[in-house]
Write a protein that holds these residues in place. Structure first.
Motif, PDB file in Angstrom:
ATOM      1  N   GLU A 212      14.408   1.519  10.882  1.00 58.67           N
ATOM      2  CA  GLU A 212      14.975   2.867  10.875  1.00 58.67           C
ATOM      3  C   GLU A 212      14.046   3.860  10.185  1.00 58.67           C
ATOM      4  O   GLU A 212      13.794   4.960  10.697  1.00 58.67           O
ATOM      5  N   SER A 213      13.493   3.471   9.048  1.00 55.77           N
ATOM      6  CA  SER A 213      12.583   4.376   8.342  1.00 55.77           C
ATOM      7  C   SER A 213      11.300   4.591   9.133  1.00 55.77           C
ATOM      8  O   SER A 213      10.750   5.697   9.139  1.00 55.77           O
ATOM      9  N   VAL A 214      10.826   3.556   9.816  1.00 55.30           N
ATOM     10  CA  VAL A 214       9.618   3.687  10.635  1.00 55.30           C
ATOM     11  C   VAL A 214       9.848   4.696  11.755  1.00 55.30           C
ATOM     12  O   VAL A 214       9.008   5.568  12.015  1.00 55.30           O
ATOM     13  N   ILE A 215      10.985   4.611  12.420  1.00 58.89           N
ATOM     14  CA  ILE A 215      11.309   5.560  13.495  1.00 58.89           C
ATOM     15  C   ILE A 215      11.375   6.987  12.950  1.00 58.89           C
ATOM     16  O   ILE A 215      10.783   7.911  13.520  1.00 58.89           O
ATOM     17  N   LYS A 216      12.059   7.163  11.851  1.00 50.79           N
ATOM     18  CA  LYS A 216      12.240   8.496  11.288  1.00 50.79           C
ATOM     19  C   LYS A 216      10.920   9.076  10.763  1.00 50.79           C
ATOM     20  O   LYS A 216      10.709  10.293  10.800  1.00 50.79           O
ATOM     21  N   GLU A 217      10.030   8.225  10.280  1.00 51.36           N
ATOM     22  CA  GLU A 217       8.745   8.697   9.760  1.00 51.36           C
ATOM     23  C   GLU A 217       7.780   9.078  10.880  1.00 51.36           C
ATOM     24  O   GLU A 217       7.039  10.055  10.759  1.00 51.36           O
ATOM     25  N   TRP A 218       7.780   8.301  11.969  1.00 51.97           N
ATOM     26  CA  TRP A 218       6.797   8.525  13.034  1.00 51.97           C
ATOM     27  C   TRP A 218       7.283   9.474  14.125  1.00 51.97           C
ATOM     28  O   TRP A 218       6.463  10.051  14.847  1.00 51.97           O
ATOM     29  N   TYR A 219       8.569   9.668  14.248  1.00 57.06           N
ATOM     30  CA  TYR A 219       9.096  10.518  15.319  1.00 57.06           C
ATOM     31  C   TYR A 219       8.557  11.953  15.282  1.00 57.06           C
ATOM     32  O   TYR A 219       8.230  12.515  16.350  1.00 57.06           O
ATOM     33  N   PRO A 220       8.463  12.594  14.119  1.00 58.85           N
ATOM     34  CA  PRO A 220       7.936  13.969  14.107  1.00 58.85           C
ATOM     35  C   PRO A 220       6.535  14.105  14.705  1.00 58.85           C
ATOM     36  O   PRO A 220       6.178  15.187  15.187  1.00 58.85           O
ATOM     37  N   ILE A 221       5.759  13.036  14.695  1.00 57.09           N
ATOM     38  CA  ILE A 221       4.414  13.087  15.266  1.00 57.09           C
ATOM     39  C   ILE A 221       4.482  13.345  16.773  1.00 57.09           C
ATOM     40  O   ILE A 221       3.761  14.190  17.311  1.00 57.09           O
ATOM     41  N   VAL A 222       5.359  12.612  17.480  1.00 59.27           N
ATOM     42  CA  VAL A 222       5.454  12.803  18.931  1.00 59.27           C
ATOM     43  C   VAL A 222       6.150  14.120  19.270  1.00 59.27           C
ATOM     44  O   VAL A 222       5.826  14.760  20.273  1.00 59.27           O
ATOM     45  N   GLU A 223       7.069  14.547  18.441  1.00 57.85           N
ATOM     46  CA  GLU A 223       7.700  15.858  18.655  1.00 57.85           C
ATOM     47  C   GLU A 223       6.657  16.966  18.615  1.00 57.85           C
ATOM     48  O   GLU A 223       6.643  17.865  19.463  1.00 57.85           O
ATOM     49  N   LYS A 224       5.797  16.892  17.635  1.00 56.17           N
ATOM     50  CA  LYS A 224       4.756  17.904  17.472  1.00 56.17           C
ATOM     51  C   LYS A 224       3.757  17.861  18.624  1.00 56.17           C
ATOM     52  O   LYS A 224       3.215  18.896  19.035  1.00 56.17           O
ATOM     53  N   ALA A 225       3.502  16.668  19.159  1.00 55.14           N
ATOM     54  CA  ALA A 225       2.505  16.504  20.218  1.00 55.14           C
ATOM     55  C   ALA A 225       2.970  17.067  21.560  1.00 55.14           C
ATOM     56  O   ALA A 225       2.157  17.306  22.448  1.00 55.14           O
ATOM     57  N   GLY A 226       4.274  17.280  21.726  1.00 54.28           N
ATOM     58  CA  GLY A 226       4.776  17.825  22.987  1.00 54.28           C
ATOM     59  C   GLY A 226       5.911  16.996  23.556  1.00 54.28           C
ATOM     60  O   GLY A 226       6.037  15.806  23.268  1.00 54.28           O
ATOM     61  N   GLU A 227       6.710  17.606  24.417  1.00 56.35           N
ATOM     62  CA  GLU A 227       7.932  16.962  24.892  1.00 56.35           C
ATOM     63  C   GLU A 227       7.695  15.758  25.796  1.00 56.35           C
ATOM     64  O   GLU A 227       8.586  14.926  25.979  1.00 56.35           O
TER      65      GLU A 227
END
Length: 241
Positions: free
Chosen positions: A18-33
């Motif tokens: 869960e923490s891994v998902i929450k930590e890395w998710y903003p990276i793909v959000e920033k990269a584009g939809e």
């Protein structure tokens, strides 16, 4: 906009997933939809995949994938092929044990157009002596079998261009156990542009370290056998550098 796929293998990581998902998710959000965080459950015996499925409802660019257990390297290879098949422009790989820092990704992303691969150098790593021995053993085996000197062959913090990965992935046997090592070798043998950047490598944030001296010897023995076969394949292809 560049399409980024982050590939993370997971096996029995219910403590950290869960923490891994929450930590890395903003990276793909920033990269584009169109960018995706893809975590591949490697036949976990705990509830890792169930946690992934639950979180996917709230994280739209997160794709939980599951497959029968095949080992870490085979799962990475599965993930790379998945990303290529989905049309990813860049593929980044890290692990699900919380040892790497998402905050260090941007420096790699900034170099994406300049190199075929930007890979982490785990200088001063904090995950135990046995893991350091594995890294040194693999470095020696790579030198003996392929004649290449690699700074850190197996680092689970690497960003690769689609074209570069696609040109080399065909050399890797299905369900291969040392996928990242052989990719590092292939990039070196075929004169791909590679940049090593220092990264932080923390102790495992949950779960159990499964490496011991007995396994280290087995890894080295199997690597020698497999590397010889792959080296023959490279030479027969006519792509020897």
């Amino acid at each position: 906009m560049d399409k980024l796929y982050i590939i993370i293998p997971a096996y029995n990581e219910s403590e950290t997933i869960e923490s891994v998902i929450k930590e890395w998710y903003p990276i793909v959000e920033k990269a584009g939809e169109e960018s995706k965080l893809v975590i591949i459950n490697d036949g976990s015996k705990d509830n890792t995949y169930e946690i992934m499925q639950k979180l996917a409802k709230d994280y739209k660019q997160f794709e939980p994938v599951t497959k029968p257990n095949g080992g870490h390297g085979a799962t990475i290879l599965f993930g790379y092929n998945y990303a290529l098949n989905q049309g990813a422009d860049y593929i980044f790989q890290t692990d699900s044990d919380g040892q790497t820092l998402p905050s260090e990704f941007q420096a790699f992303w900034d170099e994406r157009e300049n190199y075929d691969m930007v890979i982490g150098h785990r200088k001063g790593r904090q995950d135990g002596f046995s893991r350091i021995i594995v890294t040194k053993t693999l470095k020696l085996v790579c030198k003996l079998c392929f004649g290449v000197t690699l700074t850190d062959a197996n680092t689970p913090f690497r960003l690769m261009k689609r074209e570069a990965l696609a040109s080399e992935i065909g050399y890797i046997p299905k369900d291969y156990n040392l996928t990242n090592v052989i990719i590092s070798v292939l990039f070196a043998k075929h004169n791909k542009k590679v940049l090593y950047k220092k990264i932080t490598f923390r102790p495992r944030q949950g779960g159990v370290n499964s490496i011991n001296i007995k396994k280290i010897f087995k890894i080295g023995q199997k690597a020698l056998k497999d590397f010889k076969a792959i080296n023959t394949s490279i030479k027969n292809s006519g792509k020897e550098a």
